[in-house]
Design a protein around this motif. Structure first.
Motif, PDB file in Angstrom:
ATOM      1  N   THR A 234       0.864  -1.178   0.000  1.00 24.08           N
ATOM      2  CA  THR A 234       0.000   0.000   0.000  1.00 24.08           C
ATOM      3  C   THR A 234       0.899   1.227   0.000  1.00 24.08           C
ATOM      4  O   THR A 234       1.709   1.407   0.908  1.00 24.08           O
ATOM      5  CB  THR A 234      -0.919   0.024   1.230  1.00 24.08           C
ATOM      6  N   GLU A 248      -2.124  -5.475 -10.963  1.00 22.61           N
ATOM      7  CA  GLU A 248      -3.329  -5.167 -10.202  1.00 22.61           C
ATOM      8  C   GLU A 248      -3.156  -3.865  -9.423  1.00 22.61           C
ATOM      9  O   GLU A 248      -2.213  -3.710  -8.639  1.00 22.61           O
ATOM     10  CB  GLU A 248      -3.639  -6.312  -9.237  1.00 22.61           C
ATOM     11  N   ILE A 249      -4.077  -2.928  -9.646  1.00 20.19           N
ATOM     12  CA  ILE A 249      -4.073  -1.645  -8.944  1.00 20.19           C
ATOM     13  C   ILE A 249      -5.441  -1.461  -8.294  1.00 20.19           C
ATOM     14  O   ILE A 249      -6.476  -1.556  -8.961  1.00 20.19           O
ATOM     15  CB  ILE A 249      -3.796  -0.455  -9.900  1.00 20.19           C
ATOM     16  N   ALA A 250      -5.448  -1.223  -6.984  1.00 22.25           N
ATOM     17  CA  ALA A 250      -6.676  -1.007  -6.226  1.00 22.25           C
ATOM     18  C   ALA A 250      -7.675  -2.146  -6.419  1.00 22.25           C
ATOM     19  O   ALA A 250      -8.896  -1.935  -6.498  1.00 22.25           O
ATOM     20  CB  ALA A 250      -7.318   0.321  -6.625  1.00 22.25           C
ATOM     21  N   HIS A 252      -8.092  -4.029  -9.044  1.00 24.39           N
ATOM     22  CA  HIS A 252      -8.581  -4.208 -10.417  1.00 24.39           C
ATOM     23  C   HIS A 252      -7.404  -4.467 -11.348  1.00 24.39           C
ATOM     24  O   HIS A 252      -6.359  -3.815 -11.233  1.00 24.39           O
ATOM     25  CB  HIS A 252      -9.339  -2.969 -10.892  1.00 24.39           C
ATOM     26  N   THR A 254      -4.991  -3.995 -14.255  1.00 19.53           N
ATOM     27  CA  THR A 254      -4.611  -2.762 -14.940  1.00 19.53           C
ATOM     28  C   THR A 254      -3.482  -3.069 -15.902  1.00 19.53           C
ATOM     29  O   THR A 254      -2.526  -3.772 -15.553  1.00 19.53           O
ATOM     30  CB  THR A 254      -4.166  -1.682 -13.933  1.00 19.53           C
ATOM     31  N   THR A 258      -1.610   5.071 -15.923  1.00 23.32           N
ATOM     32  CA  THR A 258      -2.477   5.333 -14.775  1.00 23.32           C
ATOM     33  C   THR A 258      -2.006   6.613 -14.093  1.00 23.32           C
ATOM     34  O   THR A 258      -0.807   6.898 -14.059  1.00 23.32           O
ATOM     35  CB  THR A 258      -2.443   4.172 -13.770  1.00 23.32           C
ATOM     36  N   TRP A 260      -2.510   8.623 -10.346  1.00 18.27           N
ATOM     37  CA  TRP A 260      -3.033   8.503  -8.987  1.00 18.27           C
ATOM     38  C   TRP A 260      -2.750   9.793  -8.227  1.00 18.27           C
ATOM     39  O   TRP A 260      -1.652  10.323  -8.282  1.00 18.27           O
ATOM     40  CB  TRP A 260      -2.404   7.321  -8.257  1.00 18.27           C
ATOM     41  N   ARG A 264      -7.400  10.351  -3.988  1.00 20.94           N
ATOM     42  CA  ARG A 264      -7.947   9.012  -4.189  1.00 20.94           C
ATOM     43  C   ARG A 264      -7.582   8.063  -3.055  1.00 20.94           C
ATOM     44  O   ARG A 264      -7.986   6.912  -3.052  1.00 20.94           O
ATOM     45  CB  ARG A 264      -7.464   8.442  -5.529  1.00 20.94           C
ATOM     46  N   LEU A 267      -2.639   4.045  -2.457  1.00 21.28           N
ATOM     47  CA  LEU A 267      -2.498   3.308  -3.709  1.00 21.28           C
ATOM     48  C   LEU A 267      -2.171   1.856  -3.380  1.00 21.28           C
ATOM     49  O   LEU A 267      -1.083   1.542  -2.893  1.00 21.28           O
ATOM     50  CB  LEU A 267      -1.391   3.937  -4.561  1.00 21.28           C
ATOM     51  N   GLU A 268      -3.118   0.960  -3.607  1.00 25.43           N
ATOM     52  CA  GLU A 268      -2.922  -0.461  -3.322  1.00 25.43           C
ATOM     53  C   GLU A 268      -2.449  -1.181  -4.578  1.00 25.43           C
ATOM     54  O   GLU A 268      -3.125  -1.168  -5.604  1.00 25.43           O
ATOM     55  CB  GLU A 268      -4.221  -1.073  -2.808  1.00 25.43           C
TER      56      GLU A 268
END
Length: 419
Positions: A234, A248-250, A252, A254, A258, A260, A264, A267-268
């Protein structure tokens, strides 16, 4: 093997050969020599040996890593490591030597008589030794994996074999000589590379140097950087950050550009995700760590619990130093209590000087290898910084080899003292 790997391997072999040679030349010929070097070790030499034993992988590698990650808050670690010897000087050094005891359990049993005290003291001493040995094995594994790859067990196994050969063959007198040598080797291995890289940093052209450390903004990538995230992390961003993600970002999938922003939230990033940042992009950091340089340079200004946490850390470091059996046993090699206190004063000087240089390297690491703030692998900064500053040529290989010699000496010295 690459040139860097060859240089590092040569450094390790040289340290091992010199250590073994010194140990064999100083090998003991009597039981008193083996256990306590006849209690005739001079204060300065004993201080160098004690400092060599104390400056383990946690101090050589760990201080740079923790200051790189935590900033000013991480400075409490080298302060606490050094301040512990003040308590040793006041409360422990002379009484321990004057007691006439041969081991820590003997000393405890004399002060607190009881049928079970000697056994309890022996158990605690052994437990402390095992817990202290684990970071040394991890340091050997970290250095071997970062530079050479291969299985995780290779570094610890090689370290264990060499330690057993050195210690069992020579005893306390041999260990005193080799530890004193390793202290001065570690001093050279930390001072010389630091000065070289400071000269390079000062001589850098204004346009080619990384983002200044005194700016309030977060650090930036000096060049295009691709980072592979092996474990879920994170991250925290201080400014809108553009990057290309594959993974994988958040939560989902990807695959592409991107952006960020702080609005928001965190950032995971999922495991096995690749992030690519352009030169000049702000560096995201692990959640919980200071992102901007202003926060990184200032001590924590949190609530009363943060203050209590700082005091607790300092108390643990000071008392922890007072309770290390492999450090305390070195006082038995001094001729008398006055010599023991003089030894402690020298150790304060030796350790205090050493602790300054990993802090300097942490500052340079924030400028030149900020990618480690993304992965959290800040303990590898010491090994990756020379190549980042000096390139992959001969200069970078030599400086890295010198640092590797110091790291290997640090883990070898601490492990030898424990055994």
């Amino acid at each position: 093997m690459t040139g860097l790997q060859i240089a590092a391997a040569v450094a390790v072999v040289v340290v091992a050969v010199v250590t073994y040679t010194l140990g064999r030349r100083s090998a003991t010929r009597s039981g008193q020599d083996f256990d306590f070097a006849r209690r005739t070790v001079r204060s300065r030499r004993n201080a160098a040996a004690m400092s060599g034993e104390y400056l383990c992988a946690a101090l050589f590698i760990g201080i740079t890593g923790v200051v790189l990650a935590e900033g000013a808050d991480g400075l409490w670690y080298p302060i606490g490591f050094t301040a512990g010897f003040v308590a040793l000087l006041i409360f422990v050094a002379a009484p321990l030597r004057r007691s006439g005891a041969y081991t820590m359990p003997d000393f405890i049993d004399a002060r607190v008589p009881g049928a079970g005290m000697r056994g309890l003291a022996s158990l605690v001493a052994a437990l402390i030794g095992v817990l202290y040995l684990l970071p040394q094995l991890h340091g050997a594994e970290l250095a071997a994996r970062t530079l050479f790859g291969g299985p995780d067990w290779a570094g610890p196994v090689a370290l264990t074999v060499l330690v057993l050969i050195t210690v069992l063959g020579g005893g306390m007198r041999a260990i005193t000589v080799t530890l004193a040598f390793q202290y001065w080797l570690k001093m050279f291995a930390i001072i010389a590379p630091t000065l070289v890289m400071l000269v390079v940093f000062i001589g850098s052209a204004p346009g080619g140097a990384p983002h200044g450390i005194t700016s309030d903004d977060p650090p930036v990538f000096a060049r295009d950087s691709t980072i592979r995230i092996s474990e879920p992390v994170t991250l925290r961003v201080e400014a809108p950050t553009k990057f290309e993600a594959h993974g994988e970002i958040a939560g989902h999938p990807t695959d592409g550009p991107t952006t960020w922003s702080p609005q928001r939230g965190p950032l995971e990033v999922g495991a096995d995700t690749t992030l690519t940042f352009e030169a000049g992009a702000p560096v995201p950091v692990l959640a919980g760590h200071p992102a901007g340089n202003a926060d990184w340079l200032d001590p924590s200004g949190g609530d009363v619990w943060d203050l209590l946490g700082t005091y607790s850390l300092l108390l643990a470091l000071v008392l922890g130093t007072m309770g290390l059996p492999h450090i305390l046993v070195r006082y038995y090699t001094n001729p008398d209590g006055i010599s023991a206190r003089r030894t402690t004063l020298h150790v304060l000087l030796f350790v205090g000087i050493f602790a300054v240089f990993p802090i300097m390297l942490a500052v340079l690491s924030r400028l030149y290898v900020p990618r480690l703030l993304v992965t959290g692998e800040t303990d590898t900064a010491l090994l990756l910084l020379p190549s980042a500053m000096l390139g992959g040529g001969l200069a970078g290989q030599i400086v890295t080899a010198v640092l590797v010699a110091g790291i290997f000496s640090a883990v070898l010295a601490a492990a030898s003292g424990l055994v």
